[in-house]
Design an enzyme around this catalytic site. Sequence first.
Site, PDB file in Angstrom:
ATOM      1  N   ASN A 100     114.823  -7.227 -26.854  1.00 22.11           N
ATOM      2  CA  ASN A 100     114.972  -7.437 -25.402  1.00 22.11           C
ATOM      3  C   ASN A 100     114.137  -8.596 -24.867  1.00 22.11           C
ATOM      4  O   ASN A 100     114.267  -8.963 -23.700  1.00 22.11           O
ATOM      5  CB  ASN A 100     114.660  -6.148 -24.616  1.00 22.11           C
ATOM      6  CG  ASN A 100     115.576  -5.014 -25.015  1.00 22.11           C
ATOM      7  OD1 ASN A 100     116.788  -5.177 -24.981  1.00 22.11           O
ATOM      8  ND2 ASN A 100     115.025  -3.891 -25.443  1.00 22.11           N
ATOM      9  N   ASN A 159     104.899  -9.995 -30.573  1.00 21.78           N
ATOM     10  CA  ASN A 159     105.200  -8.997 -29.546  1.00 21.78           C
ATOM     11  C   ASN A 159     106.363  -8.170 -30.090  1.00 21.78           C
ATOM     12  O   ASN A 159     107.514  -8.609 -30.024  1.00 21.78           O
ATOM     13  CB  ASN A 159     105.586  -9.681 -28.229  1.00 21.78           C
ATOM     14  CG  ASN A 159     105.836  -8.671 -27.130  1.00 21.78           C
ATOM     15  OD1 ASN A 159     105.980  -7.475 -27.388  1.00 21.78           O
ATOM     16  ND2 ASN A 159     105.904  -9.153 -25.901  1.00 21.78           N
ATOM     17  N   GLU A 174      98.666  -8.874 -31.985  1.00 21.62           N
ATOM     18  CA  GLU A 174      99.765  -8.268 -31.222  1.00 21.62           C
ATOM     19  C   GLU A 174      99.603  -8.621 -29.742  1.00 21.62           C
ATOM     20  O   GLU A 174      98.500  -8.516 -29.199  1.00 21.62           O
ATOM     21  CB  GLU A 174      99.705  -6.746 -31.412  1.00 21.62           C
ATOM     22  CG  GLU A 174     100.795  -6.004 -30.672  1.00 21.62           C
ATOM     23  CD  GLU A 174     100.846  -4.536 -31.106  1.00 21.62           C
ATOM     24  OE1 GLU A 174     101.025  -4.275 -32.312  1.00 21.62           O
ATOM     25  OE2 GLU A 174     100.687  -3.676 -30.236  1.00 21.62           O
ATOM     26  N   SER A 186     103.070  -7.274 -20.515  1.00 26.29           N
ATOM     27  CA  SER A 186     102.659  -6.331 -19.473  1.00 26.29           C
ATOM     28  C   SER A 186     101.427  -5.552 -19.927  1.00 26.29           C
ATOM     29  O   SER A 186     101.104  -5.527 -21.119  1.00 26.29           O
ATOM     30  CB  SER A 186     103.803  -5.354 -19.182  1.00 26.29           C
ATOM     31  OG  SER A 186     104.041  -4.519 -20.308  1.00 26.29           O
ATOM     32  N   ARG A 196     101.472   1.680 -17.733  1.00 25.07           N
ATOM     33  CA  ARG A 196     102.887   2.068 -17.684  1.00 25.07           C
ATOM     34  C   ARG A 196     103.091   3.453 -18.290  1.00 25.07           C
ATOM     35  O   ARG A 196     102.154   4.229 -18.392  1.00 25.07           O
ATOM     36  CB  ARG A 196     103.710   0.971 -18.373  1.00 25.07           C
ATOM     37  CG  ARG A 196     103.491  -0.404 -17.708  1.00 25.07           C
ATOM     38  CD  ARG A 196     104.280  -1.487 -18.373  1.00 25.07           C
ATOM     39  NE  ARG A 196     105.717  -1.228 -18.242  1.00 25.07           N
ATOM     40  CZ  ARG A 196     106.650  -1.837 -18.987  1.00 25.07           C
ATOM     41  NH1 ARG A 196     106.277  -2.751 -19.889  1.00 25.07           N
ATOM     42  NH2 ARG A 196     107.927  -1.547 -18.831  1.00 25.07           N
TER      43      ARG A 196
HETATM   44  C1  DQA Z   1     106.237  -5.212 -24.193  1.00 23.06           C
HETATM   45  C2  DQA Z   1     105.868  -3.776 -23.809  1.00 23.06           C
HETATM   46  C3  DQA Z   1     106.754  -2.780 -24.533  1.00 23.06           C
HETATM   47  O1  DQA Z   1     106.413  -1.459 -24.153  1.00 23.06           O
HETATM   48  C4  DQA Z   1     108.202  -3.007 -24.177  1.00 23.06           C
HETATM   49  O2  DQA Z   1     109.035  -2.128 -24.894  1.00 23.06           O
HETATM   50  C5  DQA Z   1     108.625  -4.423 -24.364  1.00 23.06           C
HETATM   51  C6  DQA Z   1     107.717  -5.486 -23.961  1.00 23.06           C
HETATM   52  C7  DQA Z   1     105.439  -6.253 -23.384  1.00 23.06           C
HETATM   53  O3  DQA Z   1     105.473  -7.424 -23.760  1.00 23.06           O
HETATM   54  O4  DQA Z   1     104.797  -5.920 -22.381  1.00 23.06           O
HETATM   55  O5  DQA Z   1     109.757  -4.700 -24.766  1.00 23.06           O
HETATM   56  O6  DQA Z   1     105.937  -5.406 -25.555  1.00 23.06           O
END
Ligand code: DQA
Length: 144
Positions: free
Chosen positions: A10, A73, A97, A101, A106
């Site tokens: 994503n 990431n 890593e 966000s 969260r």
């Molecule tokens: C993420 C945080 C993850 O929880 C989420 O599933 C992502 C993006 C971030 O870059 O903040 O796809 O890795």
Amino acid sequence: MKFLILNGPNLNLLGSREPGIYGSTGYEALCAMLKDKAAAMGAEADCFQSNHEGALIDAIHGAVGNYDAIIMNPGAFTHYSYAILDALKAVDVPCIEVHISNVHQREEFRHKSVTAPACVGQICGLGTFGYVAAMTYFMEQRHG
Ligand code: DQA
């Protein structure tokens, strides 16, 4: 110093995906920015993104002998991919890593990283600057 910057599922949708959380910088713009920052540090950065766990694992394996460090990431794979954890442990290439966000602000399921134990460290909540911070760390480690 040659960096492999890996982004998981994503993250190709950066810019349009939940911009309130991930910002308005698109994936291609992020890569261009990171390549520029790397060059300014006297380093090189290659970017790879995939929505597929196996492709990310292949990229981690392929880093051996080709890259000095990985900045990754893993997206949601962070929270459950033991296969990515094992891949990072299997290669002799250090990884940091990065999360754009602040995962700790969260949902509960984002608080746990199964992949971070295979990493030198984890950066979260600094937006896309986190990738730059990771490159800066590796440069400092190498050159003092
Ligand atoms: C993420 C945080 C993850 O929880 C989420 O599933 C992502 C993006 C971030 O870059 O903040 O796809 O890795």
